[in-house]
Design a protein around this motif. Sequence first.
Motif, PDB file in Angstrom:
ATOM      1  N   MET A  70       0.844  -1.202   0.000  1.00 43.62           N
ATOM      2  CA  MET A  70       0.000   0.000   0.000  1.00 43.62           C
ATOM      3  C   MET A  70       0.878   1.249   0.000  1.00 43.62           C
ATOM      4  SD  MET A  70      -1.165  -0.714   3.825  1.00 43.62           S
ATOM      5  CE  MET A  70      -0.737  -2.404   3.527  1.00 43.62           C
ATOM      6  N   GLN A  71       0.396   2.280  -0.644  1.00 43.17           N
ATOM      7  CA  GLN A  71       1.088   3.572  -0.626  1.00 43.17           C
ATOM      8  C   GLN A  71       0.567   4.330   0.579  1.00 43.17           C
ATOM      9  OE1 GLN A  71       3.578   4.419  -2.747  1.00 43.17           O
ATOM     10  NE2 GLN A  71       3.883   6.261  -1.507  1.00 43.17           N
ATOM     11  N   ALA A  72       1.308   4.280   1.685  1.00 48.21           N
ATOM     12  CA  ALA A  72       0.787   4.784   2.962  1.00 48.21           C
ATOM     13  C   ALA A  72       1.005   6.282   3.138  1.00 48.21           C
ATOM     14  CB  ALA A  72       1.443   4.019   4.111  1.00 48.21           C
ATOM     15  N   TRP A 105      -4.170   1.055   9.948  1.00 48.69           N
ATOM     16  CA  TRP A 105      -4.575   0.193   8.834  1.00 48.69           C
ATOM     17  C   TRP A 105      -5.044  -1.161   9.359  1.00 48.69           C
ATOM     18  CZ3 TRP A 105      -3.720   2.282   3.860  1.00 48.69           C
ATOM     19  CH2 TRP A 105      -2.886   3.423   3.808  1.00 48.69           C
ATOM     20  N   LYS A 106      -5.960  -1.783   8.629  1.00 49.50           N
ATOM     21  CA  LYS A 106      -6.362  -3.152   8.967  1.00 49.50           C
ATOM     22  C   LYS A 106      -5.246  -4.108   8.579  1.00 49.50           C
ATOM     23  CE  LYS A 106     -10.268  -4.112   7.014  1.00 49.50           C
ATOM     24  NZ  LYS A 106     -11.594  -4.612   6.638  1.00 49.50           N
ATOM     25  N   MET A 107      -5.019  -5.141   9.410  1.00 46.27           N
ATOM     26  CA  MET A 107      -3.982  -6.119   9.092  1.00 46.27           C
ATOM     27  C   MET A 107      -4.401  -6.975   7.894  1.00 46.27           C
ATOM     28  SD  MET A 107      -0.938  -6.935  10.019  1.00 46.27           S
ATOM     29  CE  MET A 107      -0.588  -6.482  11.691  1.00 46.27           C
ATOM     30  N   ASP A 108      -5.702  -7.317   7.838  1.00 46.74           N
ATOM     31  CA  ASP A 108      -6.205  -8.091   6.684  1.00 46.74           C
ATOM     32  C   ASP A 108      -6.452  -7.133   5.534  1.00 46.74           C
ATOM     33  OD1 ASP A 108      -6.270 -10.289   8.401  1.00 46.74           O
ATOM     34  OD2 ASP A 108      -8.256  -9.693   9.127  1.00 46.74           O
ATOM     35  N   GLY A 109      -6.182  -7.595   4.329  1.00 41.99           N
ATOM     36  CA  GLY A 109      -6.353  -6.746   3.154  1.00 41.99           C
ATOM     37  C   GLY A 109      -7.815  -6.437   2.884  1.00 41.99           C
ATOM     38  N   PRO A 110      -8.083  -5.458   2.015  1.00 39.87           N
ATOM     39  CA  PRO A 110      -9.477  -5.118   1.682  1.00 39.87           C
ATOM     40  C   PRO A 110     -10.149  -6.270   0.935  1.00 39.87           C
ATOM     41  CG  PRO A 110      -7.953  -3.979   0.222  1.00 39.87           C
ATOM     42  CD  PRO A 110      -7.114  -4.686   1.235  1.00 39.87           C
ATOM     43  N   SER A 111     -11.440  -6.463   1.192  1.00 45.28           N
ATOM     44  CA  SER A 111     -12.159  -7.530   0.477  1.00 45.28           C
ATOM     45  C   SER A 111     -12.420  -7.085  -0.966  1.00 45.28           C
ATOM     46  CB  SER A 111     -13.463  -7.855   1.199  1.00 45.28           C
ATOM     47  OG  SER A 111     -14.201  -6.673   1.395  1.00 45.28           O
ATOM     48  N   TYR A 112     -12.944  -8.007  -1.768  1.00 42.92           N
ATOM     49  CA  TYR A 112     -13.108  -7.763  -3.214  1.00 42.92           C
ATOM     50  C   TYR A 112     -13.973  -6.526  -3.470  1.00 42.92           C
ATOM     51  CZ  TYR A 112     -14.152  -8.567  -8.117  1.00 42.92           C
ATOM     52  OH  TYR A 112     -14.260  -8.429  -9.470  1.00 42.92           O
ATOM     53  N   GLY A 113     -13.437  -5.600  -4.277  1.00 42.62           N
ATOM     54  CA  GLY A 113     -14.196  -4.408  -4.636  1.00 42.62           C
ATOM     55  C   GLY A 113     -13.985  -3.230  -3.687  1.00 42.62           C
ATOM     56  N   GLU A 114     -13.287  -3.457  -2.567  1.00 44.99           N
ATOM     57  CA  GLU A 114     -13.029  -2.365  -1.615  1.00 44.99           C
ATOM     58  C   GLU A 114     -11.749  -1.625  -1.970  1.00 44.99           C
ATOM     59  OE1 GLU A 114     -12.944  -3.135   2.559  1.00 44.99           O
ATOM     60  OE2 GLU A 114     -14.815  -4.269   2.517  1.00 44.99           O
ATOM     61  N   GLU A 138      -8.221   0.346  -0.916  1.00 45.46           N
ATOM     62  CA  GLU A 138      -7.188   0.233   0.132  1.00 45.46           C
ATOM     63  C   GLU A 138      -7.119   1.559   0.871  1.00 45.46           C
ATOM     64  OE1 GLU A 138      -5.225  -1.591   2.333  1.00 45.46           O
ATOM     65  OE2 GLU A 138      -4.245  -2.578   0.649  1.00 45.46           O
ATOM     66  N   GLU A 139      -7.828   1.651   2.013  1.00 41.63           N
ATOM     67  CA  GLU A 139      -7.886   2.909   2.752  1.00 41.63           C
ATOM     68  C   GLU A 139      -7.601   2.665   4.221  1.00 41.63           C
ATOM     69  OE1 GLU A 139     -11.568   4.880   2.113  1.00 41.63           O
ATOM     70  OE2 GLU A 139     -10.933   5.752   0.206  1.00 41.63           O
ATOM     71  N   PRO A 140      -6.989   3.662   4.915  1.00 42.30           N
ATOM     72  CA  PRO A 140      -6.734   3.487   6.349  1.00 42.30           C
ATOM     73  C   PRO A 140      -8.032   3.536   7.163  1.00 42.30           C
ATOM     74  CG  PRO A 140      -6.011   5.660   5.614  1.00 42.30           C
ATOM     75  CD  PRO A 140      -6.424   4.909   4.385  1.00 42.30           C
ATOM     76  N   LEU A 141      -8.025   2.866   8.325  1.00 40.09           N
ATOM     77  CA  LEU A 141      -9.181   2.912   9.226  1.00 40.09           C
ATOM     78  C   LEU A 141      -9.321   4.310   9.810  1.00 40.09           C
ATOM     79  CD1 LEU A 141      -8.560  -0.388  11.225  1.00 40.09           C
ATOM     80  CD2 LEU A 141     -10.334  -0.018   9.538  1.00 40.09           C
ATOM     81  N   PHE A 186      -1.284  -4.649  19.850  1.00 38.58           N
ATOM     82  CA  PHE A 186      -0.910  -5.834  20.636  1.00 38.58           C
ATOM     83  C   PHE A 186      -1.719  -7.082  20.283  1.00 38.58           C
ATOM     84  CE2 PHE A 186      -4.105  -3.457  22.944  1.00 38.58           C
ATOM     85  CZ  PHE A 186      -5.008  -4.425  23.349  1.00 38.58           C
ATOM     86  N   CYS A 187      -2.967  -6.890  19.727  1.00 37.73           N
ATOM     87  CA  CYS A 187      -3.792  -8.048  19.360  1.00 37.73           C
ATOM     88  C   CYS A 187      -3.533  -8.501  17.926  1.00 37.73           C
ATOM     89  CB  CYS A 187      -5.260  -7.719  19.541  1.00 37.73           C
ATOM     90  SG  CYS A 187      -5.784  -6.376  18.462  1.00 37.73           S
ATOM     91  N   GLY A 188      -2.823  -7.693  17.155  1.00 36.52           N
ATOM     92  CA  GLY A 188      -2.491  -8.067  15.780  1.00 36.52           C
ATOM     93  C   GLY A 188      -3.575  -7.786  14.761  1.00 36.52           C
ATOM     94  N   SER A 189      -4.647  -7.054  15.150  1.00 33.49           N
ATOM     95  CA  SER A 189      -5.750  -6.803  14.218  1.00 33.49           C
ATOM     96  C   SER A 189      -5.470  -5.626  13.286  1.00 33.49           C
ATOM     97  CB  SER A 189      -7.039  -6.542  14.988  1.00 33.49           C
ATOM     98  OG  SER A 189      -6.856  -5.409  15.818  1.00 33.49           O
ATOM     99  N   SER A 190      -4.597  -4.709  13.722  1.00 34.16           N
ATOM    100  CA  SER A 190      -4.290  -3.544  12.885  1.00 34.16           C
ATOM    101  C   SER A 190      -2.874  -3.073  13.159  1.00 34.16           C
ATOM    102  CB  SER A 190      -5.285  -2.407  13.170  1.00 34.16           C
ATOM    103  OG  SER A 190      -5.157  -1.989  14.506  1.00 34.16           O
ATOM    104  N   PHE A 191      -2.420  -2.122  12.349  1.00 36.07           N
ATOM    105  CA  PHE A 191      -1.093  -1.546  12.577  1.00 36.07           C
ATOM    106  C   PHE A 191      -1.102  -0.054  12.267  1.00 36.07           C
ATOM    107  CE2 PHE A 191      -1.114  -2.978   8.184  1.00 36.07           C
ATOM    108  CZ  PHE A 191      -0.460  -1.987   7.495  1.00 36.07           C
ATOM    109  N   PHE A 192      -0.095   0.646  12.805  1.00 33.24           N
ATOM    110  CA  PHE A 192      -0.012   2.105  12.680  1.00 33.24           C
ATOM    111  C   PHE A 192       1.246   2.477  11.914  1.00 33.24           C
ATOM    112  CE2 PHE A 192      -2.565   1.239  16.331  1.00 33.24           C
ATOM    113  CZ  PHE A 192      -3.514   2.238  16.376  1.00 33.24           C
ATOM    114  N   THR A 193       1.141   3.505  11.088  1.00 36.21           N
ATOM    115  CA  THR A 193       2.323   4.019  10.384  1.00 36.21           C
ATOM    116  C   THR A 193       2.384   5.541  10.566  1.00 36.21           C
ATOM    117  OG1 THR A 193       1.122   4.338   8.308  1.00 36.21           O
ATOM    118  CG2 THR A 193       2.241   2.223   8.607  1.00 36.21           C
ATOM    119  N   ILE A 194       3.602   6.073  10.545  1.00 38.22           N
ATOM    120  CA  ILE A 194       3.774   7.533  10.554  1.00 38.22           C
ATOM    121  C   ILE A 194       4.721   7.906   9.411  1.00 38.22           C
ATOM    122  CG2 ILE A 194       3.337   7.992  12.996  1.00 38.22           C
ATOM    123  CD1 ILE A 194       6.416   7.886  13.343  1.00 38.22           C
TER     124      ILE A 194
END
Length: 445
Positions: free
Chosen positions: A105-107, A136-145, A147-150, A119-127
Amino acid sequence: MKVKMLSRNPDNYVRETKLDIQRVPRNYDPTLHPFEVPREYVRALNATKLERVFAKPFLASLDGHRDGVNCLAKHPKSLATVLSGACDGEVKIWNLTKRKCIRTMQAHEGFVRGICTRFCGSSFFTIGDDKTVKQWKMDGPSYGEEEEPLQTILGKTVYTGIDHHWKEAVFATCGQQVDIWDEQRTSPICSMTWGFDSISSVKFNPIETFLLGSCASDRNIVLYDMRQATPLKKVILDMRTNTVCWNPMEAFVFTAANEDYNLYTFDMRALDTPVMVHMDHVSAVLDVDYSPTGKEFVSASFDKSIRIFPVNKSRSREVYHTKRMQHVICVKWTSDSKYIMCGSDEMNIRLWKANASEKLGVLTSREKAAMDYNQKLKEKFKHYPQIKRIARHRHLPKSIYSQILEQRVMKEARRRKEVNRRKHSKPGSVPIVSEKKKHIVAVVK
């Protein structure tokens, strides 16, 4: 009349199946084995030589980035998942078992300055350099979605480092000051500062999770307490510290990677003297990461090599380098304590074995027993000159080797000058300062 009977119990010497090893009766009386130690010495020598023969630590190179790799992060729950951020704002998620990139992804615009996982591994943060913090979500976007940050938080200044709390939905960023953020809010809960210089790195303590360590460009290492929302104390060194890393097994201990080619392990209860000064690099140390066991750490340097140090030794036990590897910017030790990853200038992430001669894959019980036996022999005879020489020898690139020789000459000249100055001065006017205390300027509380 006494008759002596020969009695032989078949259980003592007959194999249960023909696949079993033959049972050999042994008498351990030392008088029957006069050459036991020489025989063991030869075995230890051969084991040490074979260890160097089989030392092939390099496993794989993960290429795909189009600019230098600036930061790495481990997944807290999955051993195979690794995240990396590059200097062109691109973030990639890798699968180490397949050795493939599974998501890109182009963050950010400009550098990705830091990356950390929840700590739970569901998402990650970038600066990044664009003054934003993105979740960002750890799992990729589903079909047709798309790629956007939460979530995107726009800050007032450029952030240079980020780290997530080990147990709560809280993370810390650093730049002009250290900010503590709640994940649900778009403004920091509290901001802590001490001095006016930019802070390059911030790390949460994995055991005492409310403690933070940070290092600033005015040569400070500052410790903060999240509960008081104030800095605790700081230590000022001779030169700038690039990053710090907490020991995952000892709550008070952390190691600092410094610009003066050394690493310093401190006990936060007594910051006036480092516990150990780790010397071997010939250029600035850029990153450091602990093994999950807390017994060793790995350091990445500008001199195009990575080194593994035992915590209680001042010299490294291992050095890794390749012809293609340039300045190593970031390094991580995997959570199973078996592998090391490093990201460098020339756009590659490299995977290494933590133990260079370790055999990968499933070992039979006889192989394990033989390896344990060899290990014990090597430990028993490790101080013998020939074994010590073979075990310690490492081939180094010419650039590093020549710099080591040059620095040895410079160090000897400084020592000679100090001895001469002491010789020609009034007794007691030139005190003897230990190597540990030499680089500490002051401790402020």
